[in-house]
Design an enzyme around this catalytic site. Structure first.
Site, PDB file in Angstrom:
ATOM      1  N   SER A 167       0.834  -1.189   0.000  1.00 50.91           N
ATOM      2  CA  SER A 167       0.000   0.000   0.000  1.00 50.91           C
ATOM      3  C   SER A 167       0.868   1.238   0.000  1.00 50.91           C
ATOM      4  O   SER A 167       2.075   1.159   0.191  1.00 50.91           O
ATOM      5  CB  SER A 167      -0.866   0.022   1.272  1.00 50.91           C
ATOM      6  N   SER A 176      -3.539  -3.315  -2.629  1.00 46.12           N
ATOM      7  CA  SER A 176      -2.938  -2.056  -2.225  1.00 46.12           C
ATOM      8  C   SER A 176      -3.958  -1.109  -1.614  1.00 46.12           C
ATOM      9  O   SER A 176      -5.048  -0.933  -2.136  1.00 46.12           O
ATOM     10  CB  SER A 176      -2.293  -1.405  -3.460  1.00 46.12           C
ATOM     11  N   ASP A 178      -4.174   2.416  -1.398  1.00 45.44           N
ATOM     12  CA  ASP A 178      -3.571   3.652  -1.913  1.00 45.44           C
ATOM     13  C   ASP A 178      -4.497   4.799  -1.564  1.00 45.44           C
ATOM     14  O   ASP A 178      -5.416   5.138  -2.303  1.00 45.44           O
ATOM     15  CB  ASP A 178      -3.393   3.554  -3.432  1.00 45.44           C
TER      16      ASP A 178
END
Lengths: 396, 396, 396, 396
Positions: free
Chosen positions: B274, B312, B314
């Site tokens: 991440s 991830s 993000d």
């Protein structure tokens, strides 16, 4: 010393008492309690639609609800000592022994609140663990404890990520509870999770709802359900609320602004507080469709008079228990999906069950006195009936 | 025993040692450290745009950054014992002594992560406290500790709500750190908050970034800034990242897929992990405009090769330090607001500073060995330079 | 008089010429044209990933593309007369004879543009008809004409609503085209729809892309595809762009800021314009998952140097042709669904195909002169190769 | 031949009749009409809150509303001939002579509908031109005509983009109107725009609302307003609806499910149709805050019984007329902004004005017969009063 004070004391004593005994004690208490509180329909309040057998979120097969209720002390606030009027409520979509994800969607009508884990719910379309509700200042301890509970109950999945992003929501109970004393502990979270069960749902001053206020009367946990006609698929929609929102003169029950004719005992003169709503269904819906259900929750609250004030954290999450066994991470899953064209009965059921669950919370809740002698009265049943009768809306 | 192990031990000893001394010790350590690490431009990597004096988020006046770095133990994983490779990073928009809200917006490119408090940021358009970053399983303890820290440092505002919905984000460090040991404690959060300061920003294996991995090399905390030309208002955009994302063969630096020519030592073969990005600016922007900046962050990451994998988280948050003193809850505030037509230089600055901050994190980070002897190597500076030279992209 | 001027004249003549003849003429022209333009890989520009056989959106089975290209007149602008440099592009997800909906999602990186119909795409998760792209001031005429075309080709569904909310997008061609002359007529829309076909896709100055400008060079329509390895399911991702965005000194091809070394002939000094991207896949994805693909489109544009300026309408729509025959409005549908855990190769394919489709549009486009003698040059192939060679990035 | 048939004929005759005469004729007609229709409060229906002097959106200073009403023919449907029961409604935020943008936000409760231009409203936070409402199949012609009207009334701004992304919404009138005949023409749009005026707002079967159906009674255009107490800033909130949604047995007026006791004449047995709501205020709000107002619109509709069915396009836009002269594209603007803490009275006003505007539309609308002899009855005033009296809710 009441039952819940007993629990707090028990919590501190040595762990030699088998937890099985404690669990049995509480399951018994829960069973007793579940039958003792009054519900909206007992008072002749009219609602539309057909309920499930329990008129509760647990009418959706597999859903389990557990509570830890913390009530301790009286009088002046001593930070970290009390009075304590708070707790934790846990909702498992597929029961506490089945960690398989469910399809989910969420919506917020007014975001002055917290529901952790929603970023991943929205991205993945999945809810991977239980939903927890507590007070505003205990979201963190509850969140990490959910991960710890998962670790105690079996290995992580191979990715190591499962349940790393728990869903924990809150409403604020600082008027009655020593919220800055951080009284919720990991073991309270474990208890709410471990004690989750099907069947009747406790309502009123329990779990996360213990110290809550709704429309300036005592609020808390409430539940309701709707069962669709067989021609619409026979699906169930169940709702559980932790209600802590609302301004008294806006409260409408069965369309009647009842509280304007029930004077006195106002708590504040504004729309303060929040409401968390958990919606379950067995209809086979996609995440986008579950979000659509969550977007109908405010329509139910509006029937009760909500205008979703600036201070309100009105956050709703909806999940479907359908498609069991179809969340494999390899291959291709075959999902049952209801067409959009068939969703109207589910929309209407959502509005109706939400409208009723809030009233159920208020009807079940009992007058409570908390920090600094603050007292919040329960909605008086007899006066409510009197007003409804005046407007020809009483059904028994 | 290194400096950070020392800190962990110090943390356990009696509180009779005046905290002032401890603080002084660490500020010194921080000051030394801040000058000792290598930065991207030192290696001749080309970037566009003009940086601020520090090339860091702290080029935006008022922004302060603090870290707690927890490094303890080696060898096989013992749950709750170690090895520990984690920490906490705190970013104050207006410094730790000024709790006034700032305008803010957020965006998530892929939501397999957590940033608490964002529901209220989105609803209100305001960020009311600091931003904290830690590991995935410590978000809860950090969140509640932020509330506790606020309570220690002065009364709540009259509503009692202020800082009740802290912003805490995370990335996952379980490859190097005993993440299920829950090693971050409230005092670690207090230390990160108390030690926040302006000036140079620590990069690499520090704070929340301690155990992080980026593009299968060692990652962590990185920062960068851009200073706009006077004709565009002379505003500053600063970025701080905790980077833990990426697949090695996708890594691009200065447009060159460098890692394909730096073989060996892969960690995994996927885009796991991440990245959290905090963006600060002194340009007077509305919440919607700040969200627009946050939406440009992925464009900077894409220049570094990100495709934002399913695993991830993000998540990006942007705030503006402008309009100080204009967040009164009564009356009508007069806000300075930059027209949309003038935002392009800020968009470009966001892309450029993000691109560079990630590379700064990787360049500063040092090879680390953690749980079960897992080793993640730092991006080798000499090999990187060699590849860039081959593609005629080295600037010194 | 070129072929397209011929079309405009033909359009005005009596309808006695059988439309079949006209259609045949154009299908021939299309077939010839499709082979005549240069593509990025012909010039030795390196891209990652394996393309489908056509390296075009039509590699996704069932997808058909049709264009109407309107080029007429030269010299000074006479409102309503010309010069005309515009057109219409139509993309059918399942071919023009199969009106069954497809699952769809959309995303906008910067919303200075229009894509009608997206509110229903987002709500329903479905795309019910074709996607049309034209100039900014002709969105309305195209939208209503799509409804009219549907009515001509068969009865509405029983609800009467089908295709009532067409998806029509735009970019602005007023630098070369008499955009305020409203030259697109319903019959132009019908032609783009009727002439849609599989096989090679026209690129450059065609259809909606006729008068477009990209990175201050001539832009237009471009396409590309990626074919996933069998171990990832063997799915195809296809992209079609109408590119009209970008600032010359930001243009990056293969990671190299090429245009800084190709001086002269700038159009403006800002990021003006827009880009519409249509993404098709045969992977069985849910609407939420298709939105996730659409969110990766900007990552591809960023590799080409985009920072998504304030004036840009960067709007993307993604659909899946899977689950044919499973959009019944009664009963319960069984949908194939790819797990989120398997989406990474699709994410990467999206980034790569987008990156290449834009460059294909620019490479195919030819220098054009339009209103008031405005000339926009094509990206010069030889100079581009020279710069790429300098940076050791030329692959043939 | 009624007044509106006359208009349609006039429209076709040579343009030698000075448009001033036509305009005068209609302004007179409008003035007469505006006084002739019944409003909810005339019938003793109780609503909360204090209205502005007109109880209409035009209580917000500067707001102007214009209508073109197209009623022609009777009997069997002949495609393209009639019967025609449709129109166009235009709302100017600052009057038709002042093209300066206003801050704006939008929200959709259920997106089975169209409102063009919203992507840019959301991105920019601004509404740059008027809002138009028409039938579903005429959105395109209206959209392009708005651009054409703007071009006739003065030069574009220097960017050439202004008003290129018009806001046009729709609801479906195919039960009464030959919707596939595309009867709305550009001159009808020009007329609605040119005839916009302040003062009383026409309600019922006018403009875009001509052929609309609401809760299976005749619907159309309705309006209402609320004036805040001076202690809350004395701001006005005005609402205009084009209502075409709802299922009869769900209709609630003053909290009473009135239509269950008004049997017969049902149109369909489902929640079909849509509602567009335009909300204006002079309170100085940011785009995010205006979106918050738009999110309260469904709460008002819920009080009227809406559950926002799958077939409904429930799309709402809110704007603020404050901050006149502060939308410069250069320099920095100083915007007045109301704190979030002061928004509650605006939220409540939004709910109340929405609730009333829908009822006003139904009360003003008159029974209409359209295509194929379809007849939709007006909500019968006397029966409504009778039911309200039974429930003790009649106030005069």
């Amino acid at each position: 010393m009441n039952r819940m004070e007993a629990f707090l004391i028990l919590r501190r004593i040595p762990k030699i008492i088998p937890s099985l005994v404690v669990l049995g004690f509480f399951l018994l208490a829960v069973a007793v309690r579940a039958q003792e509180h009054t519900r909206s329909r007992d008072l002749g309040i009219p609602f539309d639609g057909m309920t499930g057998p329990l008129n509760a979120i647990t009418d959706v097969k597999g859903v389990e609800v557990g509570n830890t209720t913390l009530i301790l002390g009286d009088g002046q606030l001593k930070l970290g000592v009390g009075p304590v009027r708070t707790g934790v409520t846990a909702v498992f979509p597929r029961g506490k022994d089945l960690p398989e994800p469910v399809a989910a969607g969420w919506f917020t009508e007014n975001g002055n609140g917290e529901m952790t884990g929603t970023t991943w719910v929205e991205e993945s379309g999945l809810l991977e663990g239980p939903i927890l509700i507590t007070n505003t200042h205990s979201v963190g301890v509850v969140r990490d404890a959910v991960i710890a509970w998962r670790l105690k109950h079996g290995p992580q999945n191979e990715s190591g990520y499962s349940w790393s992003l728990p869903v924990v929501a809150e409403t604020w109970d600082g008027y009655l509870n020593d919220i800055n004393g951080f009284h919720v502990k990991p073991e309270d979270v474990f208890h709410a999770l471990d004690s989750a069960h099907g069947g009747a749902v406790e309502e009123g001053n329990v779990g996360g709802g213990t110290g809550m206020i709704c429309n300036e009367f005592k609020g808390g946990i409430g539940s309701s359900s709707r069962l669709l006609d067989a021609k619409y698929g026979g699906y169930t929609v169940g709702v559980l609320v932790q209600c802590n929102y609302g301004q008294r003169d806006q409260l409408r029950i069965a369309g009647v602004p009842v509280a304007r004719e029930i004077p006195g005992n106002n708590v504040w003169d504004d729309d303060v507080g929040s409401i968390i709503v958990v919606l379950a269904t067995d209809a086979p819906l996609l995440p986008t469709q579950l979000r659509r259900l969550a977007k109908r929750v405010p329509l139910g609250l509006a029937r009760d008079g909500s205008y979703s004030g600036n201070g309100s954290g009105d956050i709703f999450i909806a999940f479907s228990t359908a498609n069991l066994g179809k969340a494999e991470s390899k291959g291709v899953n075959q999902l049952d999906v209801l067409p959009n064209e068939r969703m109207n009965p589910l929309f209407l059921a959502t509005v109706q069950a939400t409208e009723e669950a809030v009233v159920n919370a208020m009807i079940a809740a009992k007058t409570m006195t908390g920090v600094n002698g603050h007292t919040v009265i329960a909605l008086p049943h007899d006066q409510l009936r009197k007003v409804l009768k005046k407007y020809n809306r009483l059904v028994k």
